[in-house]
Design a protein around this motif. Sequence first.
Motif, PDB file in Angstrom:
ATOM      1  N   SER A 130       0.807  -1.221   0.000  1.00 34.26           N
ATOM      2  CA  SER A 130       0.000   0.000   0.000  1.00 34.26           C
ATOM      3  C   SER A 130       0.845   1.278   0.000  1.00 34.26           C
ATOM      4  CB  SER A 130      -1.005  -0.019   1.150  1.00 34.26           C
ATOM      5  OG  SER A 130      -0.350   0.228   2.358  1.00 34.26           O
ATOM      6  N   LEU A 131       2.071   1.239   0.545  1.00 36.57           N
ATOM      7  CA  LEU A 131       2.865   2.479   0.579  1.00 36.57           C
ATOM      8  C   LEU A 131       4.060   2.469  -0.393  1.00 36.57           C
ATOM      9  CD1 LEU A 131       2.902   3.279   4.416  1.00 36.57           C
ATOM     10  CD2 LEU A 131       1.268   4.019   2.671  1.00 36.57           C
ATOM     11  N   THR A 132       4.100   1.505  -1.291  1.00 40.09           N
ATOM     12  CA  THR A 132       5.215   1.457  -2.248  1.00 40.09           C
ATOM     13  C   THR A 132       5.232   2.719  -3.117  1.00 40.09           C
ATOM     14  OG1 THR A 132       4.995  -0.950  -2.303  1.00 40.09           O
ATOM     15  CG2 THR A 132       6.320   0.067  -4.046  1.00 40.09           C
ATOM     16  N   GLY A 133       6.334   3.460  -3.041  1.00 38.05           N
ATOM     17  CA  GLY A 133       6.464   4.682  -3.847  1.00 38.05           C
ATOM     18  C   GLY A 133       5.842   5.916  -3.227  1.00 38.05           C
ATOM     19  N   ILE A 134       5.326   5.775  -1.989  1.00 39.87           N
ATOM     20  CA  ILE A 134       4.674   6.921  -1.325  1.00 39.87           C
ATOM     21  C   ILE A 134       5.727   7.747  -0.566  1.00 39.87           C
ATOM     22  CG2 ILE A 134       2.958   7.602   0.425  1.00 39.87           C
ATOM     23  CD1 ILE A 134       1.726   6.366  -2.135  1.00 39.87           C
TER      24      ILE A 134
END
Length: 471
Positions: free
Chosen positions: A69-73
Amino acid sequence: MELSALTVMEARRALDAKKFSARELTEAYLKEIALRDPDIHAYLEVWAETALAEAQEADERIREGNALSLTGIPVAIKDNILIKGRHASAASKILESYVASYDATVTTKLKNEGAVFLGRANMDEFALGSSTENSAYGVTKNPYDTSRVAGGTSGGPAAAVAANMALVGLGSDTGGSIRQPAALCGVVGLKPTYGAVSRFGLMAAASSLDQIGPIGKTVGDVEAVFNAIRGHDTNDSTSLPDTAVYVKKPKVIGVPRAFVSSGVEKDVSLRFESVLNNLRKAGYEIRDIELPNLTYSLAVYYIINPAEVSTNLARFDGIRYGLSEPAETIGDVYTKTRGRGFGPEARRRILVGTFVLSSGYADAYYRKARAVRSLVREDFKKAFESVDAVATPTSPIPAFKIGEKSDDPLAMYAADIFTVPVNLAGVPAISVPAGTVTRDGKELPVGFQAIGSHGGEEMLFTIGKDIEQTR
Ligand code: GLN
């Protein structure tokens, strides 16, 4: 890419659909930082190069279909949370050259998610304050009015999120340090249940009160980060077991009328009432309740906090960590290092804390405060037998002028009236934007605080989303 309207969920969808890459997203935030941070000073250090490399790795992961869910955030990390190999100073001179030798558990979790670390964000020294004016490296300004404070102690991450210089941030909350700056900067902040998020790798301020938590533009964003960082950790002996949190549709919200009716500025109070009205229209029952011991919260907090802070800050002695002032005797090394390394508020807490713990005074102050703390906890426990959540304004006042309260510690402490009871009780609370009030012709955000019982985060997210939808 409209950063001001972008949420974690939308970024996730756009990244997965290859509408833009993690690299482009990170570049957009770095550009905004270059543009606005010279004025706001949310960051103590920006890691542009490694952030871009992390973004590239995230893009690969997305391409392989392995995104979480937070990949690249892109995230901003408060300067008291350890990242291996990175400077972490807790905004103190005493740790100016300290480099973390291990990752905090939340850092490990964010790394596993593939989040992008933009930089370390400003704070009050050792998380002591309510305005980020106690940073040894300069104040963070409020994006809504740069003559005003961003709140504290997580003023850096809150201002970064509010000014589109990070999509989300991590802060720590000992007595309101996530919720208050979130409120003053018009964003959402969650202080989780004590023990829900590991404190391993968080520099301790007051260990029985500290919790790491997320800051974001929406309740959904805060929820996404909370779900990524929560969970039992054997490295933190106060970490809770991963038992299922209770999920229940909240229906009744209690308002401690006597407590919220004094000291709140009129228009702040009106914003609070208008949110309550919207919730009523959305089907909630709003019920007046009593939490009689909450009036003692500030007094109790400002005994327990300094007591624990004085103990925790004893490790900064000029020998083990960071700054070391050479001197003839070991005693002089201690006094010179600590005298030069700590700012005025840290010194004040050490003095007060040492006093309330000293033999002869510990019974009158520290032990009495602990006894009253359990009464505050009991108040909440009783309240939660009949209501699902308790509501208060997050702060009795909007963002104040830089310098306005810096010479008056008691006036500064008074801003914490609604946030400290939550830490004393160890329960979770969320601050959600509740509109704005006008000061000197400028619109300043205020926050609505919803408090849940232990493990009640899910319920707070439901209430928070209902507030967002009825706005
Ligand atoms: N303002 C409170 C204090 O100075 C809370 C700080 C915090 O939550 N870290 O103790």
